[in-house]
Write a protein that holds these residues in place. Structure first.
Motif, PDB file in Angstrom:
ATOM      1  N   TYR A  37       0.831  -1.206   0.000  1.00 50.43           N
ATOM      2  CA  TYR A  37       0.000   0.000   0.000  1.00 50.43           C
ATOM      3  C   TYR A  37       0.866   1.257   0.000  1.00 50.43           C
ATOM      4  O   TYR A  37       0.648   2.189  -0.790  1.00 50.43           O
ATOM      5  N   ARG A  57      -1.838  -2.451  -6.473  1.00 47.45           N
ATOM      6  CA  ARG A  57      -3.248  -2.443  -6.043  1.00 47.45           C
ATOM      7  C   ARG A  57      -3.848  -3.846  -6.113  1.00 47.45           C
ATOM      8  O   ARG A  57      -4.520  -4.297  -5.187  1.00 47.45           O
ATOM      9  N   VAL A  60      -2.531  -6.148  -3.366  1.00 51.73           N
ATOM     10  CA  VAL A  60      -3.201  -5.888  -2.088  1.00 51.73           C
ATOM     11  C   VAL A  60      -4.579  -6.538  -2.079  1.00 51.73           C
ATOM     12  O   VAL A  60      -5.001  -7.137  -1.074  1.00 51.73           O
ATOM     13  N   TYR A 105      -6.848  -0.619   3.241  1.00 51.89           N
ATOM     14  CA  TYR A 105      -5.748  -0.516   2.283  1.00 51.89           C
ATOM     15  C   TYR A 105      -6.290  -0.725   0.870  1.00 51.89           C
ATOM     16  O   TYR A 105      -5.992   0.044  -0.052  1.00 51.89           O
ATOM     17  N   LEU A 109      -6.790   2.231  -2.295  1.00 45.48           N
ATOM     18  CA  LEU A 109      -6.132   2.110  -3.599  1.00 45.48           C
ATOM     19  C   LEU A 109      -7.152   2.078  -4.729  1.00 45.48           C
ATOM     20  O   LEU A 109      -6.897   2.605  -5.822  1.00 45.48           O
TER      21      LEU A 109
END
Length: 223
Positions: A37, A57, A60, A105, A109
């Protein structure tokens, strides 16, 4: 005085190594997602929603999906291994709270990739400082959770969570003030940036809320 490790007369996860491994993996995924992140936010300030940003992104998001599966498996395992209802409820509440961090997170994003807020170069440093403080806050919480499961004290970790949360509040206030002092930014853009800062700031708020839960659990299971 009893410790968490002695609630059952032995480590609460002694019954099953797999359960312990899942919880460890669950917590480590949150830490790893935080690292990705921060890297993604740094890339965005330099190259906006580039291919590298999108890759981070998506990574994550993968970790967040893994943690959803881990959380369901942890819940099922605790029923299967007949962890006492009171302890089971507390652990699930703690897991759900920690899960909100990795969810945030991911959502932050996604917000960046969709809205792509325009960040003036002079705001980059302060923004990234706030992102980093957020991570220190979240990582302190995860360290506290791991200490709890190991039967160790959590006071130092929860204290650090509160300190970092207060610092994020100050950093966010300073950043918002700078945005609204700018004469070359339209009101619409100022509002967008304020909301963007709010979403980043929210990570430390979540961590502080979970730290409160952790503090109560630590006291409850040490009596």
């Amino acid at each position: 005085m009893r410790t968490v490790a002695s609630v059952f007369g032995r480590n609460i996860f002694k019954r099953t190594q797999k359960l312990e491994e899942k919880i460890t993996a669950f917590l480590l995924n949150i830490v790893q997602a935080g690292v990705l992140y921060e890297q993604a936010m740094d890339i965005y300030t330099r190259a906006k929603a580039s291919a590298d940003f999108i890759d981070l992104r998506d990574r994550v998001s993968e970790l967040e999906s893994q943690n959803d599966s881990f959380r369901r498996e942890i819940e099922n395992d605790m029923y299967e291994y007949m962890i006492l209802p009171d302890m089971r409820s507390d652990i699930l509440k703690l897991a759900e709270g920690c899960d909100k961090i990795i969810n945030k997170y991911q959502s932050n994003l996604l917000i960046v990739s969709i809205e792509q807020p325009e960040l003036s170069a002079d705001l980059h440093e302060d923004l990234l400082k706030m992102v980093h403080t957020d991570l220190e806050c979240a990582d302190s919480l995860i360290s506290g959770v791991r200490a709890f499961f190991g039967g160790q004290g959590v006071g130092e970790y929860t204290r650090r969570v509160c300190e970092f949360e207060h610092l994020v509040d100050k950093q966010a206030f300073h950043l918002k003030k700078r945005v609204y002092e700018r004469q070359d930014i339209s009101l619409a853009r100022q509002i967008q940036l304020k909301e963007f800062i709010y979403h980043i700031e929210k990570i430390s708020d979540i961590a502080e809320d979970v730290a409160d839960i952790l503090t109560i659990m630590a006291v409850k299971h040490s009596l």
